[in-house]
Design a protein around this motif. Structure first.
Motif, short mmCIF file in Angstrom:
data_model
loop_
_atom_site.label_atom_id
_atom_site.label_comp_id
_atom_site.label_asym_id
_atom_site.label_seq_id
_atom_site.Cartn_x
_atom_site.Cartn_y
_atom_site.Cartn_z
N ALA A 1 9.24 42.47 12.47
CA ALA A 1 9.50 41.22 12.19
C ALA A 1 8.84 39.99 12.47
N VAL A 2 8.46 39.29 11.67
CA VAL A 2 7.73 37.96 12.04
C VAL A 2 8.52 36.69 11.24
N ASN A 3 8.24 35.61 11.92
CA ASN A 3 8.57 34.37 11.19
C ASN A 3 7.41 33.30 11.60
N VAL A 4 6.43 33.24 10.59
CA VAL A 4 5.28 32.54 10.98
C VAL A 4 5.22 31.30 10.09
N THR A 5 4.30 30.37 10.51
CA THR A 5 3.96 28.97 10.05
C THR A 5 2.39 28.92 9.87
N VAL A 6 1.96 28.41 8.60
CA VAL A 6 0.36 28.17 8.70
C VAL A 6 0.33 26.94 9.42
N THR A 7 -0.43 26.82 10.41
CA THR A 7 -0.69 25.40 11.25
C THR A 7 -1.95 24.97 10.94
N VAL B 1 -5.28 29.55 10.54
CA VAL B 1 -4.50 29.92 11.63
C VAL B 1 -2.99 29.79 11.51
N ILE B 2 -2.34 30.88 11.65
CA ILE B 2 -0.98 31.07 11.65
C ILE B 2 -0.39 31.29 12.98
N THR B 3 0.76 30.45 13.13
CA THR B 3 1.49 30.76 14.36
C THR B 3 3.00 31.30 14.08
N GLY B 4 3.49 31.93 14.93
CA GLY B 4 5.00 32.30 15.00
C GLY B 4 5.40 33.11 15.74
N ARG C 1 10.29 39.68 21.58
CA ARG C 1 10.12 38.63 20.97
C ARG C 1 9.07 37.57 21.36
N PHE C 2 7.99 37.54 21.04
CA PHE C 2 6.96 36.69 21.53
C PHE C 2 6.10 35.58 20.58
N PRO C 3 5.44 34.86 21.01
CA PRO C 3 4.87 33.94 20.13
C PRO C 3 3.46 34.47 19.79
N GLN C 4 2.92 33.96 18.72
CA GLN C 4 1.49 34.99 18.40
C GLN C 4 0.76 34.04 17.40
N LYS D 1 -3.77 36.48 19.17
CA LYS D 1 -3.33 36.18 20.34
C LYS D 1 -1.87 36.47 20.50
N SER D 2 -1.51 37.16 21.49
CA SER D 2 0.08 37.10 21.71
C SER D 2 0.36 36.65 23.17
N ASN D 3 1.56 35.99 23.23
CA ASN D 3 1.76 35.50 24.65
C ASN D 3 3.24 36.27 24.91
#
Length: 130
Positions: free
Chosen positions: A51-57, A65-68, A96-99, A123-125
């Motif tokens: 599952a993802v929760n993203v925002t176009v940044t 570039v999309i982060t979430g 659950r991690f930022p990407q 890129k995942s953190n």
């Protein structure tokens, strides 16, 4: 691309080249395909959906570039014997991690189903939870 990823994890022995290259460009496509092939040769497979929760940044003429936050808590990963090999939910392997996902605009003839936009970098953190 997310749906293809879930499907490939469940059946890594199939040829995912066409499906992956419909939504991803290099270097991400090559890396993803190599990872799935390695899982297939090791008997590793999985089930469940990411599952993802993203925002176009950021949006530019040829780059988005999309982060979430990516949530893999519903994903199961097992070895050839069916034993779970999912890493624990801790720093370095958070479920659950930022990407950050970067899409580049390709010629529509190379990516007609996506209008030319292909996932090219991810890129995942895994050291941070979200």
């Amino acid at each position: 691309m997310l749906a293809v990823s879930d499907q490939a994890r469940a059946k890594p022995t199939a040829d995912w080249t066409k499906a992956v290259r419909t939504y991803a460009g290099d270097p991400y496509a090559a890396s993803f395909l190599a990872s799935i092939q390695q899982n297939a040769s090791s008997g590793i497979h999985g089930s469940g959906q990411i599952a993802v929760n993203v925002t176009v940044t950021s949006v530019a003429a040829q780059k988005i570039v999309i982060t979430g936050c990516v949530d893999t808590s519903a994903v199961k990963i097992v070895d050839s014997t069916g034993k779970s090999i999912k890493a624990p939910n801790q720093p370095g392997s958070y479920w659950r991690f930022p990407q950050t996902v970067t899409l580049y605009k390709y010629a529509v003839k190379d990516a007609p189903k996506s209008g030319g936009w292909l996932v090219s970098e991810i890129k995942s953190n895994l050291q941070k939870s979200c």
